[in-house]
Every structure is written in structure tokens, then in C-alpha cells.
Design a protein around this motif. Structure first.
Motif, PDB file in Angstrom:
ATOM      1  N   PHE A   1       0.834  -1.200   0.000  1.00  0.00           N
ATOM      2  CA  PHE A   1       0.000   0.000   0.000  1.00  0.00           C
ATOM      3  C   PHE A   1       0.872   1.255   0.000  1.00  0.00           C
ATOM      4  O   PHE A   1       0.663   2.176  -0.797  1.00  0.00           O
ATOM      5  N   VAL A   2       1.860   1.286   0.883  1.00  0.00           N
ATOM      6  CA  VAL A   2       2.736   2.462   0.984  1.00  0.00           C
ATOM      7  C   VAL A   2       3.584   2.621  -0.273  1.00  0.00           C
ATOM      8  O   VAL A   2       3.781   3.735  -0.767  1.00  0.00           O
ATOM      9  N   LYS A   3       4.068   1.507  -0.803  1.00  0.00           N
ATOM     10  CA  LYS A   3       4.846   1.579  -2.043  1.00  0.00           C
ATOM     11  C   LYS A   3       4.006   2.166  -3.166  1.00  0.00           C
ATOM     12  O   LYS A   3       4.486   2.981  -3.968  1.00  0.00           O
ATOM     13  N   GLY A   4       2.735   1.785  -3.206  1.00  0.00           N
ATOM     14  CA  GLY A   4       1.839   2.338  -4.222  1.00  0.00           C
ATOM     15  C   GLY A   4       1.667   3.834  -4.079  1.00  0.00           C
ATOM     16  O   GLY A   4       1.608   4.555  -5.090  1.00  0.00           O
ATOM     17  N   ILE A   5       1.581   4.322  -2.858  1.00  0.00           N
ATOM     18  CA  ILE A   5       1.464   5.764  -2.632  1.00  0.00           C
ATOM     19  C   ILE A   5       2.708   6.488  -3.149  1.00  0.00           C
ATOM     20  O   ILE A   5       2.616   7.511  -3.847  1.00  0.00           O
ATOM     21  N   TRP A   6       3.882   5.958  -2.801  1.00  0.00           N
ATOM     22  CA  TRP A   6       5.113   6.610  -3.241  1.00  0.00           C
ATOM     23  C   TRP A   6       5.245   6.588  -4.764  1.00  0.00           C
ATOM     24  O   TRP A   6       5.566   7.597  -5.397  1.00  0.00           O
ATOM     25  N   LYS A   7       4.979   5.436  -5.378  1.00  0.00           N
ATOM     26  CA  LYS A   7       5.205   5.298  -6.822  1.00  0.00           C
ATOM     27  C   LYS A   7       4.123   5.969  -7.668  1.00  0.00           C
ATOM     28  O   LYS A   7       4.416   6.538  -8.719  1.00  0.00           O
ATOM     29  N   ASN A   8       2.877   5.906  -7.211  1.00  0.00           N
ATOM     30  CA  ASN A   8       1.763   6.360  -8.047  1.00  0.00           C
ATOM     31  C   ASN A   8       1.250   7.750  -7.713  1.00  0.00           C
ATOM     32  O   ASN A   8       0.571   8.373  -8.531  1.00  0.00           O
ATOM     33  N   LEU A   9       1.573   8.253  -6.517  1.00  0.00           N
ATOM     34  CA  LEU A   9       1.071   9.553  -6.101  1.00  0.00           C
ATOM     35  C   LEU A   9       2.193  10.550  -5.862  1.00  0.00           C
ATOM     36  O   LEU A   9       2.183  11.652  -6.405  1.00  0.00           O
ATOM     37  N   LEU A  10       3.175  10.159  -5.073  1.00  0.00           N
ATOM     38  CA  LEU A  10       4.233  11.096  -4.688  1.00  0.00           C
ATOM     39  C   LEU A  10       5.330  11.209  -5.746  1.00  0.00           C
ATOM     40  O   LEU A  10       5.884  12.288  -5.955  1.00  0.00           O
ATOM     41  N   LEU A  11       5.652  10.111  -6.397  1.00  0.00           N
ATOM     42  CA  LEU A  11       6.742  10.104  -7.383  1.00  0.00           C
ATOM     43  C   LEU A  11       6.233   9.702  -8.762  1.00  0.00           C
ATOM     44  O   LEU A  11       6.901   8.979  -9.500  1.00  0.00           O
ATOM     45  N   HIS A  12       5.059  10.171  -9.124  1.00  0.00           N
ATOM     46  CA  HIS A  12       4.455   9.761 -10.385  1.00  0.00           C
ATOM     47  C   HIS A  12       5.089  10.436 -11.596  1.00  0.00           C
ATOM     48  O   HIS A  12       4.977   9.936 -12.724  1.00  0.00           O
ATOM     49  N   VAL A  13       5.763  11.565 -11.399  1.00  0.00           N
ATOM     50  CA  VAL A  13       6.356  12.286 -12.526  1.00  0.00           C
ATOM     51  C   VAL A  13       7.679  11.654 -12.939  1.00  0.00           C
ATOM     52  O   VAL A  13       7.926  11.390 -14.119  1.00  0.00           O
ATOM     53  N   LYS A  14       8.541  11.403 -11.957  1.00  0.00           N
ATOM     54  CA  LYS A  14       9.846  10.799 -12.226  1.00  0.00           C
ATOM     55  C   LYS A  14      10.022   9.589 -11.319  1.00  0.00           C
ATOM     56  O   LYS A  14      10.381   9.748 -10.147  1.00  0.00           O
ATOM     57  N   PRO A  15       9.772   8.393 -11.828  1.00  0.00           N
ATOM     58  CA  PRO A  15       9.910   7.190 -11.001  1.00  0.00           C
ATOM     59  C   PRO A  15      11.312   7.090 -10.404  1.00  0.00           C
ATOM     60  O   PRO A  15      12.314   7.405 -11.063  1.00  0.00           O
ATOM     61  N   LEU A  16      11.364   6.676  -9.156  1.00  0.00           N
ATOM     62  CA  LEU A  16      12.639   6.547  -8.453  1.00  0.00           C
ATOM     63  C   LEU A  16      13.313   5.254  -8.884  1.00  0.00           C
ATOM     64  O   LEU A  16      12.761   4.160  -8.689  1.00  0.00           O
ATOM     65  N   GLU A  17      14.488   5.379  -9.476  1.00  0.00           N
ATOM     66  CA  GLU A  17      15.194   4.202  -9.978  1.00  0.00           C
ATOM     67  C   GLU A  17      15.944   3.459  -8.876  1.00  0.00           C
ATOM     68  O   GLU A  17      16.220   2.263  -9.011  1.00  0.00           O
ATOM     69  N   ASP A  18      16.275   4.155  -7.792  1.00  0.00           N
ATOM     70  CA  ASP A  18      17.022   3.543  -6.688  1.00  0.00           C
ATOM     71  C   ASP A  18      16.040   2.809  -5.766  1.00  0.00           C
ATOM     72  O   ASP A  18      15.394   3.413  -4.922  1.00  0.00           O
TER      73      ASP A  18
END
Length: 296
Positions: free
Chosen positions: A175-192
Motif C-alpha cells: 500500500f505504501v509503495k503504491g502511494i510513493w510510486k503512483n502519487l508522490l513520485l508519479h512524474v519521475k519514477p525513483l530508480e534507486d
């Protein structure tokens, strides 16, 4: 390899114990305040980018990260007072105060509590002087009307409001990973992926999501009413220089919220940032660092 972040601890006279990151040796101090679903460690790339030019003090606020939660709270000013006590204990007389998202609400409260301590305010996609409301849409794309709760206790009983706090309480990493990837970092996905794991770990430490839900809607230092309360008009009492980022793709703190701050705060300088979402300091780190060095 797992990313580790070294934190120190400080005991406050109100009984709370705050974890914090302290990097850099300059006399020019930045107090960096994280937002919701976050901690000081989730700001580590910005801290590391600034540490050679500033002393950066980044606390975990009460109930976030590795800080204590001795006393419950329902107002942003209570978190701001913790930070006031922290700076006093650390003998930091003045600092530039930078807040991301909810952290900017805390920063504004600190500027009202201790104006002599705040050299400037810097908003990283900070919440409005009128508070924060999500922009939930129905199936046709229309903004849903907000349910107004009569009390904090009433809000806590609502099953829809318990969705995120319950996910955090059960340690739901997906759930938290989805928030980070789809809401907080949706413009530039974090590669690290190791850094993303750190962000998830730190988010899962939060114990005060419901408190934040209540504080968001009850914060209002504007001269207008929101759904919960009349504005106090205190925004005009913030006299220090103010800097506000305005990302072009933020879908958490929307442009109209930043524009409320532009209209109501005292002559803020606006930093428009392209190709950035809510995590403007991650999406466009170099742009933000350049702006900070030019202004603070």
C-alpha cells in the motif's frame, strides 16, 4: 544495499523525544520539516545536497519516524512548539525554516510562535493557509463534496477515514509503495529501489495519520472561512521573506492551494518548477538546490 540514515535524539522539556538528522557546519541554518507519510530520512537527498553550504537540521516530528508520541495532539501549532523547544535546546537562535507539504503548515505556525527565530519560510509544495482538502473525484471526474465531521472523535469512527491509518498500522508495504510510486513520485519514477525501500520503511513508522487528517481541515490562518472554521487572519503576521514552489504536476497540493498562499501571504517569491510533482525536491533536486542557494 539497504540505505541507512544516522539519526540523533533530543529530549524536550515537554516529555517528547525527537529524532533528527543534523548535517553541515555552517552558521547558516536550515530547519527542514518533512510532510505527512514521511520523516526526516525521506528528505535525505536534499539534506545531502545542502550540507556543504548550510547546517541542515531535519527532525522527525512527534509521532513520525523515530520520534516519540507521549502526548496526543490535534493542532499543527503543537508540532511547531516541539520544534521551537528543540531549537532552544540546541541553542539555535535563527534558522531558515523549510517545510514540505504538511511541514509548511508547521513552518508557518513556528513563524507565528517565534518570529524572531525564523529568518525565512520556504515552501516545498506546502499546504494552504486555508488548510488542506483532498480533491477526490467521482466516476465522472467531478470533485466530491467533503464530509464535515463534528469532532476529532467523530472523524476517527468513520471507516473511510480509517483506511490509511489502518494500512500503516498493519505494516502494509505494498500500500505504501503504491502511494510513493503512483502519487508522490508519479512524474519521475525513483530508480534507486534501496532508497524507495527507505522511504517505505520510514512511512510505516507514522502513528498519527488520523491526527493529520484532523489538523489539515482545522488549520486556517487566512482571512476566509473553510469548511471547518473561520480564518484567524494570522497570515498577515508572518513578516519574514517567503518562498513558494509551484510544481506543474502536483496532484496532492494543487496549484489553487499554492495560489491561495500567493494571494494571502506577504509578498512571497514564487519558484515555478517544470516536470515535477508533489516531491519537487526529489523530482527536480538540482533546481530546488539552486533556488535555495540563490535565496537563503
Amino acid at each position: 544495499m539497504k540505505v541507512s540514515v544516522e539519526k540523533q535524539f533530543i529530549d524536550l522539556i515537554n516529555g517528547e523525544r525527537l529524532a533528527y538528522i543534523d548535517k553541515g557546519e555552517s552558521d547558516n541554518v536550515i530547519l527542514l520539516i518533512h510532510g505527512n507519510m514521511a520523516s526526516a530520512a525521506t528528505m535525505i537527498t536534499l539534506i545531502d545536497a545542502l550540507k556543504d553550504d548550510y547546517r541542515v537540521i531535519a527532525p522527525d516530528m512527534r509521532g513520525f519516524g523515530d520520534s516519540s508520541l507521549v502526548h496526543d495532539f490535534t493542532e499543527l501549532k503543537e508540532l511547531a512548539f516541539d520544534l521551537f523547544l528543540m531549537l532552544k535546546e540546541m541553542k539555535v537562535d535563527k534558522a531558515h525554516v523549510m517545510g514540505w507539504s504538511t511541514g509548511f503548515g508547521v513552518a508557518m505556525e513556528l513563524a507565528l510562535i517565534a518570529p524572531e527565530m525564523v529568518k525565512s519560510l520556504y515552501s516545498l509544495e506546502g499546504m494552504s493557509v486555508k488548510g488542506y482538502y483532498s480533491r477526490r473525484l467521482d466516476k465522472d471526474g467531478n470533485v466530491l463534496k467533503h464530509k464535515v465531521f463534528e469532532s476529532y472523535e467523530d472523524m476517527k469512527k468513520d471507516p473511510n477515514m480509517r483506511f490509511v491509518p489502518d494500512a500503516l498500522a498493519r505494516g502494509d508495504r505494498d500500500f505504501v509503495k503504491g502511494i510513493w510510486k503512483n502519487l508522490l513520485l508519479h512524474v519521475k519514477p525513483l530508480e534507486d529501489e534501496d532508497l524507495l525501500d527507505l522511504y517505505i520503511d520510514e512511512t510505516l513508522k507514522e502513528r498519527v495519520q488520523m491526527n493529520v487528517n484532523w489538523m489539515w481541515v482545522n488549520f486556517n490562518i487566512s482571512n476566509e472561512s473553510n469548511l471547518y472554521r473561520k480564518g484567524t487572519g494570522q497570515m498577515r503576521d508572518i513578516k519574514c521573506p517567503i518562498y513558494l514552489t509551484l510544481s506543474d504536476q502536483d496532484n496532492v497540493v494543487y496549484a489553487d492551494m499554492v495560489e491561495e498562499n500567493i494571494k494571502m501571504l506577504n509578498n512571497p517569491k514564487v519558484i515555478e518548477v517544470k516536470d515535477a510533482g508533489h516531491c519537487v525536491h526529489i523530482d527536480q533536486l538540482d533546481v530546488i538546490v539552486k533556488s535555495i542557494k540563490e535565496n537563503l
